[in-house]
Design a protein around this motif. Structure first.
Motif, PDB file in Angstrom:
ATOM      1  N   PRO A  17      -4.336 -13.769 -10.201  1.00 13.64           N
ATOM      2  CA  PRO A  17      -3.015 -13.200  -9.943  1.00 13.64           C
ATOM      3  C   PRO A  17      -3.153 -11.780  -9.398  1.00 13.64           C
ATOM      4  O   PRO A  17      -3.845 -10.949  -9.988  1.00 13.64           O
ATOM      5  CB  PRO A  17      -2.343 -13.181 -11.316  1.00 13.64           C
ATOM      6  CG  PRO A  17      -3.182 -14.031 -12.192  1.00 13.64           C
ATOM      7  CD  PRO A  17      -4.549 -14.104 -11.608  1.00 13.64           C
ATOM      8  N   ARG A  18      -2.530 -11.546  -8.267  1.00 13.97           N
ATOM      9  CA  ARG A  18      -2.612 -10.207  -7.669  1.00 13.97           C
ATOM     10  C   ARG A  18      -1.292  -9.909  -6.964  1.00 13.97           C
ATOM     11  O   ARG A  18      -0.757 -10.761  -6.260  1.00 13.97           O
ATOM     12  CB  ARG A  18      -3.768 -10.181  -6.671  1.00 13.97           C
ATOM     13  CG  ARG A  18      -4.033  -8.812  -6.099  1.00 13.97           C
ATOM     14  CD  ARG A  18      -5.204  -8.849  -5.117  1.00 13.97           C
ATOM     15  NE  ARG A  18      -6.501  -8.705  -5.739  1.00 13.97           N
ATOM     16  CZ  ARG A  18      -7.648  -9.082  -5.152  1.00 13.97           C
ATOM     17  NH1 ARG A  18      -7.643  -9.663  -3.975  1.00 13.97           N
ATOM     18  NH2 ARG A  18      -8.792  -8.882  -5.759  1.00 13.97           N
ATOM     19  N   VAL A  19      -0.810  -8.713  -7.179  1.00  9.80           N
ATOM     20  CA  VAL A  19       0.464  -8.292  -6.578  1.00  9.80           C
ATOM     21  C   VAL A  19       0.194  -7.374  -5.397  1.00  9.80           C
ATOM     22  O   VAL A  19      -0.667  -6.494  -5.461  1.00  9.80           O
ATOM     23  CB  VAL A  19       1.315  -7.535  -7.632  1.00  9.80           C
ATOM     24  CG1 VAL A  19       2.380  -6.680  -6.979  1.00  9.80           C
ATOM     25  CG2 VAL A  19       1.952  -8.512  -8.607  1.00  9.80           C
ATOM     26  N   VAL A  42       6.549  -1.179 -11.236  1.00  4.36           N
ATOM     27  CA  VAL A  42       5.893  -0.479 -12.353  1.00  4.36           C
ATOM     28  C   VAL A  42       5.459  -1.425 -13.486  1.00  4.36           C
ATOM     29  O   VAL A  42       4.271  -1.454 -13.839  1.00  4.36           O
ATOM     30  CB  VAL A  42       6.806   0.662 -12.873  1.00  4.36           C
ATOM     31  CG1 VAL A  42       6.160   1.390 -14.037  1.00  4.36           C
ATOM     32  CG2 VAL A  42       7.136   1.631 -11.734  1.00  4.36           C
ATOM     33  N   PRO A  43       6.378  -2.246 -14.049  1.00  2.00           N
ATOM     34  CA  PRO A  43       5.943  -3.089 -15.173  1.00  2.00           C
ATOM     35  C   PRO A  43       4.925  -4.158 -14.777  1.00  2.00           C
ATOM     36  O   PRO A  43       4.195  -4.660 -15.630  1.00  2.00           O
ATOM     37  CB  PRO A  43       7.256  -3.731 -15.664  1.00  2.00           C
ATOM     38  CG  PRO A  43       8.236  -3.567 -14.570  1.00  2.00           C
ATOM     39  CD  PRO A  43       7.825  -2.368 -13.776  1.00  2.00           C
ATOM     40  N   LEU A  44       4.879  -4.497 -13.492  1.00  2.00           N
ATOM     41  CA  LEU A  44       3.910  -5.518 -13.058  1.00  2.00           C
ATOM     42  C   LEU A  44       2.473  -5.071 -13.293  1.00  2.00           C
ATOM     43  O   LEU A  44       1.560  -5.892 -13.398  1.00  2.00           O
ATOM     44  CB  LEU A  44       4.127  -5.855 -11.566  1.00  2.00           C
ATOM     45  CG  LEU A  44       5.442  -6.577 -11.246  1.00  2.00           C
ATOM     46  CD1 LEU A  44       5.667  -6.640  -9.735  1.00  2.00           C
ATOM     47  CD2 LEU A  44       5.437  -7.986 -11.830  1.00  2.00           C
ATOM     48  N   GLU A  49      -3.181  -7.312 -11.366  1.00  3.59           N
ATOM     49  CA  GLU A  49      -3.867  -6.322 -10.547  1.00  3.59           C
ATOM     50  C   GLU A  49      -2.880  -6.008  -9.411  1.00  3.59           C
ATOM     51  O   GLU A  49      -2.412  -6.916  -8.735  1.00  3.59           O
ATOM     52  CB  GLU A  49      -5.149  -6.944  -9.981  1.00  3.59           C
ATOM     53  CG  GLU A  49      -5.919  -6.051  -9.071  1.00  3.59           C
ATOM     54  CD  GLU A  49      -7.074  -6.790  -8.386  1.00  3.59           C
ATOM     55  OE1 GLU A  49      -7.253  -8.016  -8.612  1.00  3.59           O
ATOM     56  OE2 GLU A  49      -7.755  -6.127  -7.600  1.00  3.59           O
ATOM     57  N   CYS A  50      -2.541  -4.730  -9.212  1.00  2.00           N
ATOM     58  CA  CYS A  50      -1.471  -4.397  -8.262  1.00  2.00           C
ATOM     59  C   CYS A  50      -1.982  -3.527  -7.115  1.00  2.00           C
ATOM     60  O   CYS A  50      -2.786  -2.609  -7.339  1.00  2.00           O
ATOM     61  CB  CYS A  50      -0.341  -3.653  -8.962  1.00  2.00           C
ATOM     62  SG  CYS A  50       0.527  -4.660 -10.171  1.00  2.00           S
ATOM     63  N   THR A 155      -1.003 -13.065  -4.711  1.00  3.20           N
ATOM     64  CA  THR A 155      -0.278 -14.259  -5.153  1.00  3.20           C
ATOM     65  C   THR A 155       1.207 -13.978  -5.386  1.00  3.20           C
ATOM     66  O   THR A 155       2.011 -14.908  -5.391  1.00  3.20           O
ATOM     67  CB  THR A 155      -0.892 -14.791  -6.469  1.00  3.20           C
ATOM     68  OG1 THR A 155      -0.962 -13.689  -7.399  1.00  3.20           O
ATOM     69  CG2 THR A 155      -2.284 -15.358  -6.234  1.00  3.20           C
ATOM     70  N   HIS A 156       1.558 -12.705  -5.598  1.00  2.47           N
ATOM     71  CA  HIS A 156       2.948 -12.351  -5.908  1.00  2.47           C
ATOM     72  C   HIS A 156       3.361 -11.108  -5.133  1.00  2.47           C
ATOM     73  O   HIS A 156       2.585 -10.140  -5.056  1.00  2.47           O
ATOM     74  CB  HIS A 156       3.118 -12.083  -7.410  1.00  2.47           C
ATOM     75  CG  HIS A 156       2.848 -13.308  -8.243  1.00  2.47           C
ATOM     76  ND1 HIS A 156       1.588 -13.700  -8.584  1.00  2.47           N
ATOM     77  CD2 HIS A 156       3.696 -14.226  -8.777  1.00  2.47           C
ATOM     78  CE1 HIS A 156       1.659 -14.818  -9.301  1.00  2.47           C
ATOM     79  NE2 HIS A 156       2.926 -15.155  -9.429  1.00  2.47           N
ATOM     80  N   VAL A 157       4.593 -11.136  -4.619  1.00  2.00           N
ATOM     81  CA  VAL A 157       5.061 -10.031  -3.779  1.00  2.00           C
ATOM     82  C   VAL A 157       6.463  -9.605  -4.222  1.00  2.00           C
ATOM     83  O   VAL A 157       7.452 -10.286  -3.914  1.00  2.00           O
ATOM     84  CB  VAL A 157       5.071 -10.440  -2.287  1.00  2.00           C
ATOM     85  CG1 VAL A 157       5.413  -9.246  -1.410  1.00  2.00           C
ATOM     86  CG2 VAL A 157       3.743 -11.039  -1.866  1.00  2.00           C
ATOM     87  N   PRO A 158       6.568  -8.490  -4.976  1.00  3.97           N
ATOM     88  CA  PRO A 158       7.900  -8.014  -5.361  1.00  3.97           C
ATOM     89  C   PRO A 158       8.580  -7.319  -4.187  1.00  3.97           C
ATOM     90  O   PRO A 158       8.048  -6.359  -3.629  1.00  3.97           O
ATOM     91  CB  PRO A 158       7.595  -7.015  -6.489  1.00  3.97           C
ATOM     92  CG  PRO A 158       6.195  -6.539  -6.224  1.00  3.97           C
ATOM     93  CD  PRO A 158       5.480  -7.644  -5.507  1.00  3.97           C
ATOM     94  N   VAL A 159       9.741  -7.823  -3.802  1.00  7.99           N
ATOM     95  CA  VAL A 159      10.489  -7.238  -2.672  1.00  7.99           C
ATOM     96  C   VAL A 159      11.983  -7.359  -2.936  1.00  7.99           C
ATOM     97  O   VAL A 159      12.409  -8.124  -3.798  1.00  7.99           O
ATOM     98  CB  VAL A 159      10.192  -7.967  -1.329  1.00  7.99           C
ATOM     99  CG1 VAL A 159       8.885  -7.512  -0.708  1.00  7.99           C
ATOM    100  CG2 VAL A 159      10.246  -9.472  -1.481  1.00  7.99           C
TER     101      VAL A 159
END
Ligand code: AQP
Length: 356
Positions: A17-19, A42-44, A49-50, A155-159
């Protein structure tokens, strides 16, 4: 044959898992960028791993004043740090320092189809009526965004919600690459698929904050009216003036959420309040329903100032120390380069390029 220099590879079926996400340094960073994106980065950090990028290559898809660009890059970096992104735990860097983004974007330009890009609504909105004069970069922007994400096999993209369509395109590009080169990926022993299909993380009470002047338009850095947005570096008086002047309608606030239907400006302000207070629309209306906008706006000013002032103050403090910001970006770029270059080398091998 996999070249000797290739480092041990994580099997693609087990993408860790990676942001990844980014913000353009186009100035006027606003409360929509904060609530829709940065605050949620922030909380991610606690579970992923961000990698958080200042996407300066995206910024130049429309002309940027070179004398302001560096300031704007520092401003986004400062906003990340002031909001709680820890540059030791996460990777914080600016895109142009990692050349793999541009290289992979070119390769993705050759994977993406014209028809896919033709459907992108943001290009139509940003290019407006003068599409013939828009830069090629503005048109190809989503392929670069796909490269940003997939260079790290994130794997994850906060937008914010406005980026949903671009994320879908990134998934399409990843899927087509995996399919087009499936045999080669298998031959090189790189697993079933090389790229993950990144998931958008579009959550929270304010995934789309609207303009304070027009509830049908997204709040945007590039809106010519500064009164359309609350900027992260606005002082308390400016925040108060902008919220007091925000467009509303003549009715009082409704007592229930259904009463906000068709009242775009009222809905936007109530949503803003809920997002800042980390509550929901029903709770806001249970306090302010039936009351006037002037009472509600005064409370919204208090909440906005309480939440934003510490961030603005910290941003200003950090921007007064540009050497520290430069250090963060330099360190982040070095760490980002290691990951992105590894991906790019694999992509080159998959494509059949020769590398020395
Ligand atoms: N109004 C918004 N509400 C919620 N989220 C928003 N975002 C942007 N506007 C809103 C999210 O902020 C992140 C960074 O955006 P960007 O810098 O990549 O550019 P953008 O989406 O094009 O945002 P702007 O503010 O409208 O900038 P300009 O005017 O320069 O184009 C993204 O996650 C975005 O979703």
């Amino acid at each position: 044959m996999v070249p000797d220099t290739v480092v041990p590879f994580v099997p693609p079926t087990q993408f860790s898992p990676r942001v990844f996400s980014g913000v353009q340094p186009t100035g006027n960073l606003h409360i929509g960028n904060y609530l829709g994106a940065i605050k949620r980065f922030v909380p991610l950090q606690d579970s992923f791993e961000c990698i958080y990028c200042v996407v300066d290559l995206h910024a130049i898809t429309v002309w940027q004043n070179p004398n302001e660009l560096k300031h704007n890059i520092h401003e986004v970096t400062a906003a990340y740090l002031a909001s709680g992104i820890d540059p030791k735990r996460s990777i914080v860097f600016n895109q142009s320092q990692v050349s793999a983004h541009a290289e992979l974007a070119w390769i993705f330009n050759c994977v993406a189809r014209l028809g896919w890009l033709n459907r992108m609504t943001q290009f139509k909105e940003k290019a407006g009526k003068t599409q013939e004069n828009a830069s090629v970069g503005l048109y190809a922007y989503p392929a670069l965004m796909a490269a940003d994400i997939l260079a790290y096999r994130a794997t994850h993209v906060p937008v914010g919600e406005d980026q949903k369509q671009h994320l879908e395109l990134a998934r399409d590009i990843a899927q087509k690459f995996n399919t087009d080169f499936a045999d080669r990926i298998a031959e090189l022993d790189l697993g079933d698929s090389f790229f993950p299909l990144p998931d958008p993380l579009i959550q929270g009470p304010a995934p789309r904050v609207m303009s304070l002047r027009d509830g049908s338009k997204k709040m945007s850095k590039s809106d010519i009216s500064d009164y359309s947005r609350v900027n992260l570096t606005d002082d308390a008086d400016t925040i108060a003036t902008k919220i007091r002047k925000a467009k509303t309608d003549p009715d009082n606030l409704p007592s229930e959420a259904a009463g906000l239907n068709g009242r775009l400006e009222a809905l936007n302000l109530v949503t803003l309040f809920a997002a800042l207070e980390e509550t929901n629309i029903d709770a806001v209306l249970s306090t302010f329903g039936g009351g006037t906008f002037s009472v509600f706006k005064a409370a919204l000013v208090d909440v906005a100032v309480a939440k934003l002032a510490p961030i603005g103050t910290e941003m200003n403090r950090l921007m007064a120390a540009p050497d520290y910001i430069q250090d963060v970006l330099r360190d982040g770029s070095m760490r980002a380069r290691v990951i992105a270059d590894e991906t790019l080398n694999h992509v080159k091998d998959i494509l059949g390029f020769v590398r020395g």
